[in-house]
Design a protein around this motif. Sequence first.
Motif, PDB file in Angstrom:
ATOM      1  N   UNK A 432      -0.051  -7.516   5.129  1.00 13.01           N
ATOM      2  CA  UNK A 432       0.041  -6.894   3.533  1.00 13.01           C
ATOM      3  C   UNK A 432       0.710  -5.926   3.923  1.00 13.01           C
ATOM      4  N   UNK A 433       0.565  -5.346   4.456  1.00 13.74           N
ATOM      5  CA  UNK A 433       0.997  -3.445   4.610  1.00 13.74           C
ATOM      6  C   UNK A 433       2.580  -3.420   4.709  1.00 13.74           C
ATOM      7  N   UNK A 434       2.423  -5.198   6.209  1.00 11.78           N
ATOM      8  CA  UNK A 434       4.080  -4.913   6.364  1.00 11.78           C
ATOM      9  C   UNK A 434       5.676  -5.878   5.450  1.00 11.78           C
ATOM     10  N   UNK A 526      -5.928   8.300  -6.556  1.00 16.37           N
ATOM     11  CA  UNK A 526      -4.694   8.698  -5.852  1.00 16.37           C
ATOM     12  C   UNK A 526      -3.949   8.120  -4.850  1.00 16.37           C
ATOM     13  N   UNK A 527      -4.059   6.762  -4.141  1.00 11.77           N
ATOM     14  CA  UNK A 527      -3.161   5.937  -3.551  1.00 11.77           C
ATOM     15  C   UNK A 527      -2.696   4.874  -5.424  1.00 11.77           C
ATOM     16  N   UNK A 528      -3.170   4.843  -6.268  1.00  9.78           N
ATOM     17  CA  UNK A 528      -2.835   3.968  -7.066  1.00  9.78           C
ATOM     18  C   UNK A 528      -3.170   2.898  -7.719  1.00  9.78           C
ATOM     19  N   UNK A 529      -2.455   2.175  -7.779  1.00  8.09           N
ATOM     20  CA  UNK A 529      -3.373   1.150  -8.561  1.00  8.09           C
ATOM     21  C   UNK A 529      -3.882  -0.247  -7.242  1.00  8.09           C
ATOM     22  N   UNK A 530      -4.690  -0.198  -7.048  1.00  7.47           N
ATOM     23  CA  UNK A 530      -4.407  -1.159  -5.732  1.00  7.47           C
ATOM     24  C   UNK A 530      -4.199  -2.445  -6.359  1.00  7.47           C
ATOM     25  N   UNK A 541      -3.766  -4.475   0.717  1.00  8.15           N
ATOM     26  CA  UNK A 541      -4.104  -4.255   1.620  1.00  8.15           C
ATOM     27  C   UNK A 541      -5.397  -3.550   1.782  1.00  8.15           C
ATOM     28  N   UNK A 542      -5.193  -3.064   0.925  1.00 10.10           N
ATOM     29  CA  UNK A 542      -6.850  -1.976   1.141  1.00 10.10           C
ATOM     30  C   UNK A 542      -7.953  -3.084   0.601  1.00 10.10           C
ATOM     31  N   UNK A 547     -12.249  -6.503   1.331  1.00  7.69           N
ATOM     32  CA  UNK A 547     -13.374  -8.155   2.048  1.00  7.69           C
ATOM     33  C   UNK A 547     -14.048  -8.453   3.427  1.00  7.69           C
ATOM     34  N   UNK A 548     -12.776  -7.179   4.073  1.00  8.96           N
ATOM     35  CA  UNK A 548     -13.178  -7.412   5.926  1.00  8.96           C
ATOM     36  C   UNK A 548     -14.592  -7.092   6.346  1.00  8.96           C
ATOM     37  N   UNK A 549     -14.427  -5.905   5.649  1.00  7.00           N
ATOM     38  CA  UNK A 549     -15.539  -4.686   5.158  1.00  7.00           C
ATOM     39  C   UNK A 549     -17.103  -5.853   5.353  1.00  7.00           C
ATOM     40  N   UNK A 550     -16.758  -6.320   3.814  1.00  7.99           N
ATOM     41  CA  UNK A 550     -17.634  -7.073   3.337  1.00  7.99           C
ATOM     42  C   UNK A 550     -18.270  -8.698   4.571  1.00  7.99           C
TER      43      UNK A 550
END
Length: 594
Positions: A432-434, A526-530, A541-542, A547-550
């Motif tokens: 998604x970042x790409x 500051x990053x805006x709406x995800x 991507x964030x 979800x990966x952390x969970x």
Amino acid sequence: MELENVKKTVGNDHDEPKINYRGWKAMPFIIGNETFEKLGAVGTLANLLIYLTSVFNMKNITAATIINIFNGTANFGTMIGAYLCDTYFGRYNTLGFATVASFLGLQAIQLTAAIPTLHPPHCAAESSTCKGPTAGQMAFLLSGFGLMIIGAGGVRPCNLAFGADQFNPNTESGKRGINSFFNWYFCTFTFAQMVSLTLIVYVQSNVSWAIGLAIPALLMLIACVVFFMGTKIYVRVPATGSPMTSVAQVIVVAVKKRQLKQPDQPLLSLFNYIPPGSINCKLRHTDQFRFLDKAAMLTPEDHINPDGSAANRWRLCSVQQVEEVKCVLRVLPTWFAAVIFHLMINQQHTYAVFQAQQSNRRLGNISFKIPAASYVVFMMLSMTIWIPIYDRIFVPFLRRLTGKEGGITLLQRMGIGIGISIITMLVSGVVEEHRRTTALTKPTVGFQPRRGAVSSMSGMFLIPQFALAGLADAFTSIGLVEFYYKQFPENMRSIGGSLFFCALAGSSYLSSLLITIVHQTTQGAATGNWLPEDLNKGRLDYFYYMIAGLEVLNLGYFLVYARWYEYRETGAGSATTIEFEANGEAKQSDKTLV
């Protein structure tokens, strides 16, 4: 107890029922019904997100929330369906009624596309505001959803258990037949999903929604016909009354007798009785949850009937009842792990589809574009390829290596899937970042109406995350369903099956809650709406990394649980002389998981 397809044999001055198991001979009807049922249901649900946003003119978040709530309600409804099945109607009757209800639901949804007055007016691509559905249009659409929820509530908890009922659990061939049935069931299930996600979705997206939704309704009608064609050869285990009553009795009596001292020799001092005709295996006493043993402790106030049963089961329970409740309590922690695991699957069915919409979906230089919803087929393809390889190659190899019937234990299988889910979400975040960076820094290849610019990144970059998701699902979901079937008492197997779908429900609701929280809390960040309508302006991507952390926390929780768990252990026999040890590993913890 009466069973369909039962023969009588005479011995020792009384008749004993002998079940005429047909095994694989009944599978064409059961798996055929399941295949057409899934072709119908998935053929509608797979593209429903796009249908709600493009035909009913809903926003992304509204449509995703409705889908999550629908999936959650349908899956939680399986608990009600399982209760009615085990208590009153039996699996055959429940499946028959539910399949017909599913057909009526799909037909209602098809009518919303075929009749212009049942959906909002078409919204032009260049329009920034579109007219939404009226109250009447939403009511008709929701009536279709309601019928599908009723259908899912009956089909999902019963179909796997009903199929496994056709095999003799007393024989080695029957046990292996059950193991293979779970794998091949999911294989045909994923094949049906692939057809739905390609051919049916293509017709819906590129030909006509009316025709594309009529095909699933017709396939569901065929599913009804195929199911009833096998009526004469099915083994039909009748309902045996509410198993939850016995669970409640054990808990109530244990609380009443909480002041009693734990017995030093439980096997000698606890009340032991198994009612004649019970379909449950005789379970051996275990030391876990010993506070429940007090429910089987005899006191001067307790009375025994001449036949050996307790005069009042709300004052005295048997060791068998207590051990059945322990089986249920031991299994319940897997529900929480399954809820978190399926967060990963939910994202591949919702936001990954939105990713595909804003990716370059053209194949080479030709004009054909892969429908966004069809990318989920790569998850199904991964499962379809892996399951036969696992069943025919890996299981026999691992069986020779470990001596275990399934090659590895069911908890080990689930743990592997949870581990892969972490990798899946990390890969999803990187892709998604790409995609987003490419859309912002390089020329775009089009514009998605009411969404944003289409990134020049090829949609093929999404394939790895879908393939990994399918692999994780093949390990965890199949293992979980088989685990519930083998570890629950026999008279609660439909409820065990419903627990799997309740985990899907919990995951759908949790996913919806997380989306809402993230959307609201990141609007002013500051990053805006995800999670905005235009993913190029967000940070999906964030969200994936969260979800990966969970999933990492989930894996740690599951490993602790696996070390603690003891597989169900049966005694020398039961009222129906059925012996069935789960995975051939009675009273063995998964110490090798960590």
